[in-house]
Enzyme design. Structure first.
Site, PDB file in Angstrom:
ATOM      1  N   MET A   1      60.388 -25.427   8.022  1.00  0.00           N
ATOM      2  CA  MET A   1      60.700 -26.853   8.154  1.00  0.00           C
ATOM      3  C   MET A   1      60.682 -27.495   6.770  1.00  0.00           C
ATOM      4  SD  MET A   1      61.307 -27.616  11.317  1.00  0.00           S
ATOM      5  CE  MET A   1      61.489 -29.390  11.039  1.00  0.00           C
TER       6      MET A   1
ATOM      7  N   GLY B   1      65.271 -36.577  12.586  1.00  0.00           N
ATOM      8  CA  GLY B   1      66.269 -36.237  11.580  1.00  0.00           C
ATOM      9  C   GLY B   1      66.307 -37.303  10.495  1.00  0.00           C
TER      10      GLY B   1
ATOM     11  N   ASP C   1      65.272 -26.112   8.054  1.00  0.00           N
ATOM     12  CA  ASP C   1      65.597 -27.222   8.953  1.00  0.00           C
ATOM     13  C   ASP C   1      64.911 -28.481   8.450  1.00  0.00           C
ATOM     14  OD1 ASP C   1      66.201 -28.819  11.139  1.00  0.00           O
ATOM     15  OD2 ASP C   1      64.847 -27.787  12.521  1.00  0.00           O
TER      16      ASP C   1
END
Ligand code: DX5
Ligand code: ZN
Length: 222
Positions: A144, A151, A179
């Site tokens: 992450m 987001g 991500d």
């Protein structure tokens, strides 16, 4: 790519940034634009302070696309949700090491046995050493770049060093996915650090030309 043996670079757009009123069209659109997978975030309102896509959405999207469904479980009880999302059609299924504790190995095994690709994620602040004992059992590790839940956040500055440390320890076979905060202007650095699957929500769905955004992130053209 830093190593010719590394797995291919793939782009997995995150549906969290898509128009939820027309999710099916969003998925067809990113497939036409050249995406390699579809990233579907699952949030339980407990592991993270937000709610997102349930198994019915995965089941419905399975009929709309031939792309792998890249399901990211941000849930406190992965043992409960893993069988549900396997049944719904997840092709890649990732849960968080912070949530699974001493069940991590057995849950990775369960996913692999079902034929899906097992993934293990770690949030910023969790030492990379937490996932290293499991890399042989993982198809991918998801690093992450932001605190999970939302987001549109900027990538945490130590993300590149964390990717590089996992790549060094695990070797070229492992898929390393990133991500959170992936943009056109940092994609090259992310790939150079050793990641090969780039998740991106905001930067792809806000782009006027999604095909060229995906190509740029993959390191093609330009
Ligand atoms: C955050 C999610 C991400 C998110 C990324 O918890 O896991 O998939 O959609 O969004 P961007 O690309 O906007 O940082
Ligand atoms: Zn995600």
């Amino acid at each position: 790519m830093i190593n010719p043996q590394m797995p291919p670079v793939m782009i997995s757009p995150s549906l969290l940034a898509a128009d939820t009123a027309v999710l099916g069209e969003a998925v067809s659109g990113i497939q036409r634009a050249g995406a390699d997978a579809v990233h579907i975030d699952v949030m339980d309102g407990h592991f993270v302070p937000n709610l997102a896509y349930g198994p019915d959405v995965v089941r419905a999207l399975k009929k709309r696309t031939t792309l792998p469904l890249d399901v990211h479980l941000m849930v406190s009880d992965p043992a409960f949700f893993i069988p549900i999302f396997l049944k719904a059609g997840a092709d890649w299924l990732t849960f968080h090491v912070e949530a699974a504790g001493d069940k991590t190995g057995e849950l990775l095994h369960l996913i692999a046995q079902s034929g899906a690709m097992p993934g293990l994620s770690l949030s910023p602040g969790t030492p990379v050493e937490a996932v290293l004992p499991y890399t042989d059992q993982c198809g991918m590790v998801l690093v992450m770049g932001v605190m999970p839940g939302f987001g549109g956040q900027p990538m945490h500055p130590d993300t590149l060093a964390r990717i590089a440390a996992i790549r060094r320890a695990a070797g070229p076979r492992l898929h390393i996915e990133v991500d959170g905060g992936v943009r056109m202007d940092n994609a090259a650095d992310i790939r150079a650090a050793g990641a090969n699957i780039l998740v991106s929500g905001t930067a792809i769905f806000a782009a006027n030309d999604r095909e060229s955004a995906i190509k740029t992130m993959r390191g093609e053209g330009k």
